[in-house]
Design an enzyme around this catalytic site. Structure first.
Site, PDB file in Angstrom:
ATOM      1  N   LYS A 165       1.159   4.003  -3.061  1.00 48.26           N
ATOM      2  CA  LYS A 165       0.627   5.458  -2.681  1.00 48.26           C
ATOM      3  C   LYS A 165       1.901   6.370  -3.065  1.00 48.26           C
ATOM      4  CE  LYS A 165      -3.747   4.826  -1.956  1.00 48.26           C
ATOM      5  NZ  LYS A 165      -4.633   5.429  -2.691  1.00 48.26           N
TER       6      LYS A 165
ATOM      7  N   TYR B 236       0.790  -1.224  -0.097  1.00 47.50           N
ATOM      8  CA  TYR B 236      -0.070   0.035   0.028  1.00 47.50           C
ATOM      9  C   TYR B 236       0.765   1.236  -0.149  1.00 47.50           C
ATOM     10  CZ  TYR B 236      -3.629   3.424   1.358  1.00 47.50           C
ATOM     11  OH  TYR B 236      -4.490   4.231   1.476  1.00 47.50           O
TER      12      TYR B 236
END
Length: 249
Positions: free
Chosen positions: A159, A155
């Site tokens: 990002k 994640y």
């Protein structure tokens, strides 16, 4: 109903619930016609129904954005239903809370496909429409997790890549009248924030913030609405934090 986005068309991914639904609802309240994307067609339609009940205009364009071949179909579905595309909001994202050693190839490829590759392919599919609009805007939902968090390496990496993608798009597309910006929420009260041990981490963290509470989806939507509008016409390549003071404590 507002008027800052009157006559414009926005596509919001992952808009069936949580932050995405709040963004779609806010853009509609500001006058935009909104194409609501979600993996679940019924969930996307539920957001459409709520927008219509409030007097706004919306259509559902469901589909798995993690499949690159669907990007063009989703964008063209939006334009076919609503006639144009002025604003692209890449909100959809997934999170795996997994220790580094246990991360599988399937999890790694899937999270990059949804969180990073999909915004790229959707922007690529949308670019001609955004340029034609005269005030095209891309808003990517990033995260404070770009700094690195425990047990969410995929994640965080996705990002971080999304932030760099945003800045590259700003450089590449500015001469075509397209702005690209990102919003970085901190902990926000959504379903994903209740995943596994995240609720405990959230409660412990937000207590230390200058604004000691979790954010609300509509507070993220407020920032997106500003970046989508002409009120931010000279803003591009920026990361707007909606985090209660995360980086100042």
């Amino acid at each position: 109903m507002g008027s800052s986005l009157d006559g414009r068309v926005a596509l919001v991914t992952g808009a069936g619930r949580g932050i995405g639904a709040a963004i779609a609802t806010r853009l509609a309240a500001d006058g935009a016609a909104v194409a609501v994307n979600d993996l679940d067609a019924a969930t996307a339609q539920a957001t459409v129904d709520r927008i219509r009940e409030g007097g706004g205009g919306a259509v559902a364009v469901p589909g798995d954005i993690g499949e690159p071949s669907l990007a063009g179909r989703i964008v063209e579905g939006t334009v076919g239903e609503l006639g144009a595309l002025d604003v692209l909001v890449n909100n959809a994202g997934i999170l795996h809370r997994v220790p580094f050693r246990e991360y599988t190839a399937g999890q790694w490829h899937r999270i990059l496909a949804v969180n990073l590759s999909a915004p790229f392919f959707l922007a690529q599919a949308a670019v001609d429409h955004l340029a034609a609009s005269g005030h095209g805007a891309i808003v990517n939902i990033c995260s404070v997790a770009v700094t690195g968090f425990f047990r969410q390496i995929g994640y965080d990496a996705s990002k971080g890549g999304l932030l760099t993608l945003t800045r590259s798009l700003a450089v590449e597309l500015g001469r075509e009248g397209i702005r690209a910006n990102a919003v970085a929420p901190g902990f926000v009260d959504t379903e994903i924030a209740e995943t596994g041990d995240l609720a405990k981490v959230r409660n412990k963290t937000v207590a230390t913030l200058p604004l000691p509470r979790a954010g609300q989806p509509h507070e993220v939507a407020d920032a997106v609405a500003w970046l989508a509008s002409d009120e931010s016409r000279y803003v591009t390549g920026q990361l707007v934090h909606v985090d209660g003071g995360w980086f100042r404590h």
